[in-house]
Design a protein around this motif. Structure first.
Motif: not given
Length: 448
Positions: A221-222, A356-357, A366-367, A426-428
């Protein structure tokens, strides 16, 4: 603390309240950073202190586990069940047997599980359990006796409408069988109180494959969001357990080239892609992961990099599937330098805050695991539905439902994330979508 006036004040309060629980603090801070603005803007949630409510588990059960080894020596371990949040449905989450298991790790896992389960759309709450038991080198009968001793206490606290454990690290179908057998004898009932069972007594097709397959379905999907396909992509996978091997299997089936697997002692790298038949053989005859990987390296002409991780190898996509905090900021920068275009987590919180940063700064999609590795618990939820209706669904139907659930989770992330067109955070998006559902349920049921 009566009101969390700002994020920094909330962080100070959280740290003072949970000293030394680094994994739990990391998990909560990760979510709070993304949702704090949404939370404070919703006056009802804010007045009801919903975020503070979600920083405490409903209950944490700790108990002694006494068992005898094959020589008659008595051992004493410690077991836990963290029933974190039941606002959406019965607590749901795995049981982990590993010497590193402690309350902080289980709290972080149960916290993450709460929001992961919310994203599936199924009526399941969040929980996690385990013991500081090391199954390495133990006989089958010793593991059976430990599982039975563990269930001697746990059975009082679980049930199909209360808390439904599943497997996790070192708890597979064998262990679930022993746990379920003891539960059935003690509770004098045959019910769907555990998932991950053998198909002969209430298990489900696709359950073993679901986390790894679901990860690849989410990744697809990404890629589609960027008008790309999985075929031809170079994929680095960490780990060599159930999730890693099934993710590798599905990725290769869909045309990707998987170049790595790993253990705590090193990494296998094969530039031309690990052959599909070797991955499937590993799934059928999995030994200790290092032995497995060195054997695979010999069989395919790959390289064994002792003491290394896969994150220094060139790849288009990285799938961390081993354990928490396995990929740090330096690893992320190495991946970026080597051309990584996308990261999706197969393990729970495998990327540090620094990683992540780095991905976000480089605009690398990034999922987080609460979205991309939700396939396992989704199938567990479907197993619960089959048990409740005394039915068994076909493999094709379950696989289709897994695809649909992962697609829906992806849609939720996209709907929440109103960023720039060419970059989706995606993280948020996952944190906002999950928090919105859990917070709404908590508030609707009143303070208590």
């Amino acid at each position: 603390m009566e009101k969390d006036e700002n994020l920094e004040e909330f962080r100070r309060w959280l740290k003072e309240r949970n000293p030394g629980e680094e994994e739990f603090l990391q998990a909560v801070d990760d979510l709070a950073t993304d949702v704090f603005s949404l939370y404070t803007q919703n006056q009802d949630w804010y007045d009801a202190c919903v975020l503070l409510h979600l920083c405490e588990a409903d209950r944490i059960i700790s108990f002694r586990v006494c068992w005898e080894d094959d020589n008659g020596a008595v051992h004493v371990n410690r077991g836990w069940r963290v029933q974190y949040c039941g606002a959406i449905g019965p607590y749901k989450g795995g049981i982990r047997f590993h010497p590193t298991v402690n309350e902080s790790i289980l709290k972080f896992l149960a916290f993450e599980q709460t929001f992961k389960n919310a994203l599936t759309g199924l009526p399941i709450g969040g929980g996690k359990g385990g013991a500081d038991f090391d199954p390495r080198g133990r006989s089958d009968r010793e593991i059976m006796r430990f599982c039975q001793a563990f269930m001697d206490e746990l059975y009082r606290h679980i049930g199909e409408n209360t808390d439904v454990p599943a497997g996790d690290i070192n708890v597979g179908r064998r262990e679930i069988g022993y746990l379920f057998g003891q539960y059935r004898r003690l509770a004098n009932t045959f019910s769907g109180a555990l998932t991950g069972k053998d198909i002969e007594f209430g298990g489900s097709h696709v359950r073993m494959e679901a986390t790894g397959y679901g990860l690849v379905y989410f990744l697809r999907c990404m890629l589609a969001q960027r008008n790309q396909e999985l075929g031809g992509q170079v994929v680095a996978v960490s780990g060599a357990g159930n999730v890693a091997l099934h993710a590798a299997q599905k990725a290769v089936q869909l045309g990707a080239k998987v170049v790595s697997l790993s253990s705590s002692r090193g990494a296998l790298y094969y530039r031309d892609g690990i052959p599909r038949e070797l991955i499937e053989k590993a799934l059928d005859h999995r030994a200790g992961s290092t032995e497995l990987l060195t054997g695979m390296a010999d069989a395919c002409g790959g390289e064994w990099h002792k003491g290394s991780t896969p994150w220094s190898f060139p790849c288009d996509i990285a799938l961390p599937c081993a354990t928490q905090n396995e990929l740090d900021g330096n690893d992320a920068r190495a991946l970026i330098e080597n051309g990584v275009k996308m990261v999706a987590e197969g393990a729970n919180m495998p990327c540090t805050a620094g990683a992540i940063e780095a991905f976000q700064k480089a605009r690398i999609p990034h999922a987080p695991g609460k979205a991309s590795n939700a396939g396992g618990v989704a199938l567990s939820g479907l197993e619960m539905a089959q048990n409740a209706s005394f039915t068994r669904w076909e493999q094709e139907r379950l696989n289709e439902q897994l695809v649909e659930i992962m697609q829906d989770i992806h849609r939720q992330c996209i709907a929440e994330e109103q960023g720039e067109k060419d970059y989706i955070n995606y993280h948020r998006g996952a944190n906002l979508a999950a928090f919105r559902r859990v917070a709404s349920a908590v508030y609707a049921q009143g303070v208590g």
